[in-house]
Design a protein around this motif. Sequence first.
Motif, mmCIF file in Angstrom:
data_model
loop_
_atom_site.group_PDB
_atom_site.id
_atom_site.type_symbol
_atom_site.label_atom_id
_atom_site.label_comp_id
_atom_site.label_asym_id
_atom_site.label_seq_id
_atom_site.Cartn_x
_atom_site.Cartn_y
_atom_site.Cartn_z
ATOM 1 N N PRO A 293 -4.753 0.251 8.926
ATOM 2 C CA PRO A 293 -3.304 0.110 8.698
ATOM 3 C C PRO A 293 -2.920 0.316 7.276
ATOM 4 C CG PRO A 293 -3.727 -2.031 9.492
ATOM 5 C CD PRO A 293 -5.210 -1.237 9.587
ATOM 6 N N ASN A 294 -3.729 -0.346 6.230
ATOM 7 C CA ASN A 294 -3.774 -0.228 4.960
ATOM 8 C C ASN A 294 -3.786 1.078 4.424
ATOM 9 O OD1 ASN A 294 -2.965 -2.932 4.717
ATOM 10 N ND2 ASN A 294 -5.095 -3.707 3.999
ATOM 11 N N ILE A 295 -4.762 1.775 4.722
ATOM 12 C CA ILE A 295 -4.955 3.284 4.550
ATOM 13 C C ILE A 295 -3.993 4.178 4.830
ATOM 14 C CG2 ILE A 295 -6.724 5.203 4.569
ATOM 15 C CD1 ILE A 295 -7.405 2.885 2.484
ATOM 16 N N LEU B 88 -8.240 12.345 2.687
ATOM 17 C CA LEU B 88 -8.062 10.901 2.352
ATOM 18 C C LEU B 88 -8.820 9.953 3.463
ATOM 19 C CD1 LEU B 88 -6.787 8.495 0.569
ATOM 20 C CD2 LEU B 88 -4.583 9.168 1.551
ATOM 21 N N LEU B 89 -7.956 10.092 4.608
ATOM 22 C CA LEU B 89 -8.132 8.876 5.754
ATOM 23 C C LEU B 89 -9.700 9.078 6.204
ATOM 24 C CD1 LEU B 89 -5.063 9.834 7.906
ATOM 25 C CD2 LEU B 89 -5.457 7.954 6.422
ATOM 26 N N PHE C 116 0.814 -1.256 -0.057
ATOM 27 C CA PHE C 116 -0.051 -0.084 0.114
ATOM 28 C C PHE C 116 0.869 1.286 -0.123
ATOM 29 C CE2 PHE C 116 -3.665 -2.714 0.648
ATOM 30 C CZ PHE C 116 -4.666 -1.973 0.140
ATOM 31 N N ILE C 117 2.018 1.137 0.674
ATOM 32 C CA ILE C 117 2.868 2.260 0.626
ATOM 33 C C ILE C 117 3.475 2.594 -0.804
ATOM 34 C CG2 ILE C 117 5.212 3.243 1.229
ATOM 35 C CD1 ILE C 117 4.814 1.823 3.872
ATOM 36 N N VAL D 187 1.114 7.324 3.894
ATOM 37 C CA VAL D 187 2.425 7.514 3.837
ATOM 38 C C VAL D 187 2.880 7.328 2.541
ATOM 39 C CG1 VAL D 187 4.596 6.214 4.640
ATOM 40 C CG2 VAL D 187 2.410 6.592 6.205
ATOM 41 N N GLY D 188 2.728 6.440 1.695
ATOM 42 C CA GLY D 188 3.250 6.498 0.229
ATOM 43 C C GLY D 188 2.912 7.306 -0.587
ATOM 44 N N VAL D 189 1.635 8.075 -0.523
ATOM 45 C CA VAL D 189 1.252 9.599 -0.985
ATOM 46 C C VAL D 189 2.332 10.570 -0.733
ATOM 47 C CG1 VAL D 189 -0.283 11.243 -1.153
ATOM 48 C CG2 VAL D 189 -1.171 8.941 -1.571
ATOM 49 N N GLU D 190 2.623 10.785 0.803
ATOM 50 C CA GLU D 190 3.540 11.693 1.017
ATOM 51 C C GLU D 190 4.805 11.393 0.731
ATOM 52 O OE1 GLU D 190 2.091 13.875 2.209
ATOM 53 O OE2 GLU D 190 0.202 12.810 2.490
ATOM 54 N N LEU D 191 5.464 10.050 0.507
ATOM 55 C CA LEU D 191 6.749 9.846 0.023
ATOM 56 C C LEU D 191 6.777 9.986 -1.547
ATOM 57 C CD1 LEU D 191 7.494 6.296 1.725
ATOM 58 C CD2 LEU D 191 8.345 8.489 2.099
#
Length: 231
Positions: free
Chosen positions: A169-171, A94-95, A48-49, A176-180
């Motif tokens: 945890p997946n979302i 998003l969350l 997911f990240i 976190v992946g979006v921010e990276l």
Amino acid sequence: MSRFLANTIKLLVVFSGVIASFSLSAHGVDGDTRQFLTLNQGVSILPFIYIGAKHMVTGYDHLLFLVGVIFFLFRGKDVLLYVSLFTIGHSITLLFGVLSDIQVNAYLIDAIIGFSIVYKGFDNLGGFRRVFGFQPDTRMAVMIFGLFHGFGLATKIQEFNLPQEGLVPNILAFNVGVELGQFLALGIVLILMSFWRRHRSYLKFSATANTLLMSAGMMLVGFQLTGYFTG
């Protein structure tokens, strides 16, 4: 017609064609990702990240908005402030959108995202002062549009009806992946812009660049509204 105006029109035509082709394919979900999201069960942090990062890097609408935001920001602390406001905005929706199962029409939310690009290009050109005689609070605008960008991300995830098991945890991992992905893409953009800013052409062609941004945003709005009314 001056050579400058002629070249500007040519750029607009070419850029419009690029955006038109991107809008048909670049912001969707590829087959492998679609299959994974459909079949996944339980907690899958790293995938997911990766999906979140890839979505942001290939999310040209988000990136175009960020380019508009940082175009005239020359100090690092200002870039950090505005990008942080955008990040806070899209992280909240998003969350909240996914975890609260808030359904938003994807065409309409993507049309608003396209409008955010038009807004920022218009703002960079000084349009509000020239046309309306006032200047909106830029920081508040970036935060508000960040909220809409977050709902845009949420609608992509909600299309797959993810199972409740491991959803939180997946979302969080996706966010976190979006921010990276945003950090990586923005870093590349800032490096390229720092080189461009060393030349006189940066300010000379700033009006053309922001006109292109507005044109791209208007095309995105048009495509999304067409999809809404004909879909």
